[in-house]
Design a protein around this motif. Structure first.
Motif, PDB file in Angstrom:
ATOM      1  N   SER A 130       0.820  -1.212   0.000  1.00 16.41           N
ATOM      2  CA  SER A 130       0.000   0.000   0.000  1.00 16.41           C
ATOM      3  C   SER A 130       0.852   1.260   0.000  1.00 16.41           C
ATOM      4  O   SER A 130       1.891   1.320   0.678  1.00 16.41           O
ATOM      5  N   PRO A 131       0.429   2.308  -0.715  1.00 13.35           N
ATOM      6  CA  PRO A 131       1.103   3.614  -0.646  1.00 13.35           C
ATOM      7  C   PRO A 131       0.986   4.203   0.755  1.00 13.35           C
ATOM      8  O   PRO A 131       0.028   3.940   1.478  1.00 13.35           O
ATOM      9  N   THR A 132       1.962   5.029   1.135  1.00 14.51           N
ATOM     10  CA  THR A 132       2.008   5.597   2.483  1.00 14.51           C
ATOM     11  C   THR A 132       0.731   6.339   2.851  1.00 14.51           C
ATOM     12  O   THR A 132       0.216   6.207   3.967  1.00 14.51           O
ATOM     13  N   ALA A 133       0.185   7.108   1.904  1.00 17.55           N
ATOM     14  CA  ALA A 133      -0.963   7.980   2.205  1.00 17.55           C
ATOM     15  C   ALA A 133      -2.212   7.213   2.615  1.00 17.55           C
ATOM     16  O   ALA A 133      -3.068   7.753   3.332  1.00 17.55           O
ATOM     17  N   PHE A 415       0.933   5.765  26.561  1.00  7.31           N
ATOM     18  CA  PHE A 415       1.105   7.222  26.586  1.00  7.31           C
ATOM     19  C   PHE A 415       2.581   7.582  26.589  1.00  7.31           C
ATOM     20  O   PHE A 415       3.003   8.562  25.966  1.00  7.31           O
ATOM     21  N   ARG A 416       3.376   6.776  27.269  1.00  3.52           N
ATOM     22  CA  ARG A 416       4.805   7.043  27.374  1.00  3.52           C
ATOM     23  C   ARG A 416       5.610   6.529  26.182  1.00  3.52           C
ATOM     24  O   ARG A 416       6.672   7.081  25.867  1.00  3.52           O
ATOM     25  N   ASN A 417       5.134   5.485  25.510  1.00  5.55           N
ATOM     26  CA  ASN A 417       5.998   4.791  24.558  1.00  5.55           C
ATOM     27  C   ASN A 417       5.491   4.689  23.126  1.00  5.55           C
ATOM     28  O   ASN A 417       6.278   4.391  22.223  1.00  5.55           O
ATOM     29  N   CYS A 418       4.204   4.884  22.879  1.00  5.84           N
ATOM     30  CA  CYS A 418       3.671   4.647  21.531  1.00  5.84           C
ATOM     31  C   CYS A 418       3.906   5.860  20.625  1.00  5.84           C
ATOM     32  O   CYS A 418       3.462   6.965  20.948  1.00  5.84           O
ATOM     33  N   PRO A 419       4.584   5.684  19.482  1.00  4.93           N
ATOM     34  CA  PRO A 419       4.831   6.795  18.565  1.00  4.93           C
ATOM     35  C   PRO A 419       3.645   7.013  17.623  1.00  4.93           C
ATOM     36  O   PRO A 419       2.756   6.173  17.524  1.00  4.93           O
ATOM     37  N   GLU A 420       3.658   8.127  16.916  1.00  3.24           N
ATOM     38  CA  GLU A 420       2.688   8.354  15.845  1.00  3.24           C
ATOM     39  C   GLU A 420       3.335   7.928  14.523  1.00  3.24           C
ATOM     40  O   GLU A 420       4.434   8.375  14.198  1.00  3.24           O
ATOM     41  N   THR A 421       2.666   7.064  13.784  1.00  3.81           N
ATOM     42  CA  THR A 421       3.218   6.549  12.528  1.00  3.81           C
ATOM     43  C   THR A 421       2.463   7.057  11.311  1.00  3.81           C
ATOM     44  O   THR A 421       2.834   6.738  10.181  1.00  3.81           O
ATOM     45  N   LYS A 422       1.427   7.842  11.520  1.00  2.81           N
ATOM     46  CA  LYS A 422       0.598   8.346  10.427  1.00  2.81           C
ATOM     47  C   LYS A 422       1.413   9.168   9.445  1.00  2.81           C
ATOM     48  O   LYS A 422       2.225  10.023   9.832  1.00  2.81           O
ATOM     49  N   GLY A 423       1.225   8.920   8.149  1.00  7.06           N
ATOM     50  CA  GLY A 423       1.828   9.742   7.107  1.00  7.06           C
ATOM     51  C   GLY A 423       3.312   9.534   6.888  1.00  7.06           C
ATOM     52  O   GLY A 423       3.950  10.322   6.188  1.00  7.06           O
ATOM     53  N   LYS A 424       3.890   8.490   7.464  1.00  8.82           N
ATOM     54  CA  LYS A 424       5.324   8.231   7.314  1.00  8.82           C
ATOM     55  C   LYS A 424       5.540   6.933   6.551  1.00  8.82           C
ATOM     56  O   LYS A 424       4.839   5.950   6.781  1.00  8.82           O
ATOM     57  N   SER A 425       6.514   6.936   5.647  1.00  7.70           N
ATOM     58  CA  SER A 425       6.814   5.727   4.899  1.00  7.70           C
ATOM     59  C   SER A 425       7.428   4.684   5.817  1.00  7.70           C
ATOM     60  O   SER A 425       7.945   5.007   6.901  1.00  7.70           O
ATOM     61  N   LEU A 426       7.394   3.418   5.388  1.00  4.87           N
ATOM     62  CA  LEU A 426       7.997   2.348   6.192  1.00  4.87           C
ATOM     63  C   LEU A 426       9.492   2.578   6.373  1.00  4.87           C
ATOM     64  O   LEU A 426      10.053   2.299   7.434  1.00  4.87           O
ATOM     65  N   GLU A 427      10.142   3.122   5.351  1.00  2.00           N
ATOM     66  CA  GLU A 427      11.578   3.400   5.433  1.00  2.00           C
ATOM     67  C   GLU A 427      11.856   4.540   6.417  1.00  2.00           C
ATOM     68  O   GLU A 427      12.824   4.485   7.195  1.00  2.00           O
ATOM     69  N   GLN A 428      11.012   5.565   6.403  1.00  2.00           N
ATOM     70  CA  GLN A 428      11.174   6.675   7.343  1.00  2.00           C
ATOM     71  C   GLN A 428      10.963   6.210   8.772  1.00  2.00           C
ATOM     72  O   GLN A 428      11.709   6.601   9.684  1.00  2.00           O
TER      73      GLN A 428
END
Length: 442
Positions: A130-133, A415-428
Motif C-alpha cells: 500500500s502507498p504511504t498515504a 502514553f509514554r511509549n507509543c509513537p505516531e506513525t501516520k503519514g510516514k513511509s515504512l523506510e522513514q
C-alpha cells in the motif's frame, strides 16, 4: 498513483483481507455453536472441557503464527496466504463432520493454524503493497473484513439455531445445527483459496528481504538465531512495544464478549433467543465503528486512537463491573456491552494490526510480526481459557474490574511509549524507530 494501479492495489488488498474475513468467522462461529455441541459431546457440565473446546483453535493460532514468521521471510508472503486458505477450507469441512470430541478439537486446531497464519500475513502483506498515504486505511481494511466475518458468523448462527423451546428443534440444533454453522465457512474459504493465486508477491519481500537481505546462506539461518536478533538492543524497544500492543488487544477483555456471549447476556437476564439477537446487535455495532475507523485512522492518527481505546474501555469496564455487582439487568447491560464493542472496533481492533505492520524494519518484519502475533494469540488463549474460571471465582463484576485495571496500566505505558506513525513511509519509520540498518542483518 494511477487509477489503474489504485484499482489493482485495492483488489490485491481485498484478496489478502479475505484471510481476515475467515479469521473473524472461524474465531466467533464457535460461540453460537457452543450451547449445542456441548450437549452433543456431553461436556455441558464440565468447565474444563468447555475451556478446551474454546481454546483449541487458539493453540493452533500460536502454531500458525510462528510458522508464518519463519516461512514468510524464506518463501514469501503469497504462498503463506494460500496455505492459510487451505487450512481454513479443511477445518470448515472437518469440524462439522466429526462425531468424536478429540477429532473435533483437531479440526479446530487446523482452523486455528489458518487464523494464526492469516492474522500475521494479511496485515503485513497489505502494509507492504500500500502507498504511504492510504496504508493505515488499507491495513484497517483487514480489520473491516474481520468484523464482517464476525457478523457473518453471528447472523449464520442466529439463522441456523431453531426455536430452543421446541423439543424437535432443539434436537436438530444438537444433532445438526452446530455442524452447519461450521460448514457455512467452506464457501468463502474456497473462494479465498482460488483468489490467492491471482495476487503478486509483496514488493518489499522481493526487494528488501529476498533481493537485498537474504543470501542463500542467510535464508537458512536457524529460527532461534533470527529470534535472537529481535532481542538485541537495536530492536528491543520496538519489540517490547509490539508485544505490549499485541497482548493488550486481547487482555483488554473485549474478545470474551464474542466467545462467551452466552454467559454474558444470560447473566444480564436474557434467554437464549434474546442472546442471539443481542449478539447480532454487537456485531452490527462492530461493523459500523470499524467503518468509522477506516476514516479516523488517517485523520486522528494511530497514537490518538489507541489511547482513546485504552482509556475508554477502562471506564466502560469499570461501569460494567459495577452494574454486575449491583445486579443491574436488561437494556442497560446491552448498551454497555455495545459501547465496549464500538470503542474497541474504532480503536484497538484496527490500530493494533496497523501499528504492528508499521513499527518494524522491512528486513525483520516477517519474524517480528509473527512473534507479536504469537504473543497476541497467547494473550487470546489465556484470556479465553481463564474467563470461565475467573467468572466463577470472582463473578462478572470482579472479572470486568480486572479488565478495567489492565486497560489503565496499558494507557500509562502507551502514553509514554507509543509513537505516531501516520503519514510516514515504512523506510522513514525504520530510521526514526531503530536507525539505519548497516548491511545484511539476517
Amino acid at each position: 498513483m494511477q487509477e489503474t494501479n489504485k484499482g489493482f492495489i485495492y483488489f490485491i488488498c481485498l484478496v489478502s483481507a479475505m484471510g481476515g474475513l475467515l479469521f473473524g468467522y472461524d474465531w466467533v462461529v464457535i460461540g453460537g455453536a457452543k450451547p449445542f455441541y456441548e450437549l452433543f459431546f456431553g461436556i455441558s457440565d464440565s468447565p474444563v472441557m468447555q475451556g478446551v473446546a474454546m481454546s483449541t483453535a487458539l493453540v493452533g493460532c500460536l502454531i500458525g503464527a510462528m510458522v508464518a514468521g519463519a516461512a514468510a521471510d524464506r518463501y514469501g508472503r503469497k504462498p503463506l496466504l494460500t496455505m492459510a486458505a487451505i487450512l481454513f477450507t479443511v477445518s470448515a469441512i472437518a469440524t462439522g463432520l466429526f462425531n468424536d470430541f478429540t477429532l473435533f478439537n483437531i479440526a479446530r486446531l487446523i482452523g486455528g493454524m489458518g487464523i494464526g497464519v492469516a492474522s500475521a500475513l494479511s496485515p503485513m502483506y497489505i502494509a507492504e503493497v500500500s502507498p504511504t498515504a492510504i496504508r493505515g486505511r488499507m491495513v484497517s481494511l483487514n480489520q473491516m473484513t474481520i468484523v464482517l466475518g464476525i457478523l457473518a458468523a453471528q447472523v449464520v448462527n442466529m439463522l441456523l439455531a431453531r426455536e430452543t423451546s421446541v423439543p424437535e428443534s432443539q434436537a436438530w440444533n444438537i444433532a445438526w445445527g452446530w455442524r452447519w454453522m461450521f460448514w457455512a465457512e467452506t464457501l468463502p474459504a474456497a473462494l479465498f483459496l482460488v483468489m490467492s493465486f491471482f495476487i503478486p508477491e509483496s514488493p518489499v519481500y522481493l526487494s528488501e528481504v529476498k533481493g537485498k537481505r537474504l543470501s542463500a546462506k542467510d535464508g537458512q539461518q536457524p529460527l532461534m538465531a533470527r529470534l535472537s536478533l529481535l532481542a538485541t538492543p537495536k530492536f528491543r524497544h520496538v519489540l517490547i512495544l509490539g508485544l505490549v500492543i499485541a497482548v493488550f488487544q486481547q487482555w483488554c477483555g473485549t474478545n470474551v464478549i464474542f466467545n462467551y456471549a452466552q454467559e454474558i447476556f444470560v447473566g444480564a437476564g436474557f434467554d437464549v433467543d434474546g442472546m442471539f439477537i443481542n449478539i447480532v446487535i454487537t456485531g452490527i455495532a462492530n461493523v459500523i465503528f470499524t467503518i468509522i475507523a477506516l476514516y479516523t485512522i488517517e485523520k486522528w492518527g494511530r497514537r490518538t486512537l489507541i489511547l482513546l481505546g485504552a482509556g475508554g474501555l477502562g471506564l466502560i469496564y469499570l461501569t460494567l463491573g459495577t452494574c454486575y455487582f449491583l445486579e443491574v439487568k436488561g437494556v442497560m447491560m446491552v448498551v454497555l456491552v455495545v459501547s465496549a464493542i464500538s470503542v474497541y472496533a474504532m480503536t484497538l481492533g484496527p490500530v493494533t494490526w496497523t501499528l504492528l505492520a508499521e513499527i518494524f524494519p522491512n528486513h525483520i518484519r516477517g519474524i517480528a510480526m509473527a512473534t507479536c502475533t504469537f504473543a497476541l494469540w497467547v494473550g487470546c488463549c489465556t484470556l479465553t481459557f481463564s474467563f470461565p474460571s475467573m467468572n466463577a471465582a470472582l463473578g462478572s463484576s470482579g472479572t470486568f474490574w480486572i479488565y478495567s485495571a489492565i486497560c489503565a496500566c496499558a494507557f500509562i505505558f502507551l502514553f509514554r511509549n507509543c509513537p505516531e506513525t501516520k503519514g510516514k513511509s515504512l523506510e522513514q519509520l525504520e530510521k526514526e524507530l531503530v536507525g539505519p540498518t548497516p548491511g545484511p542483518s539476517l
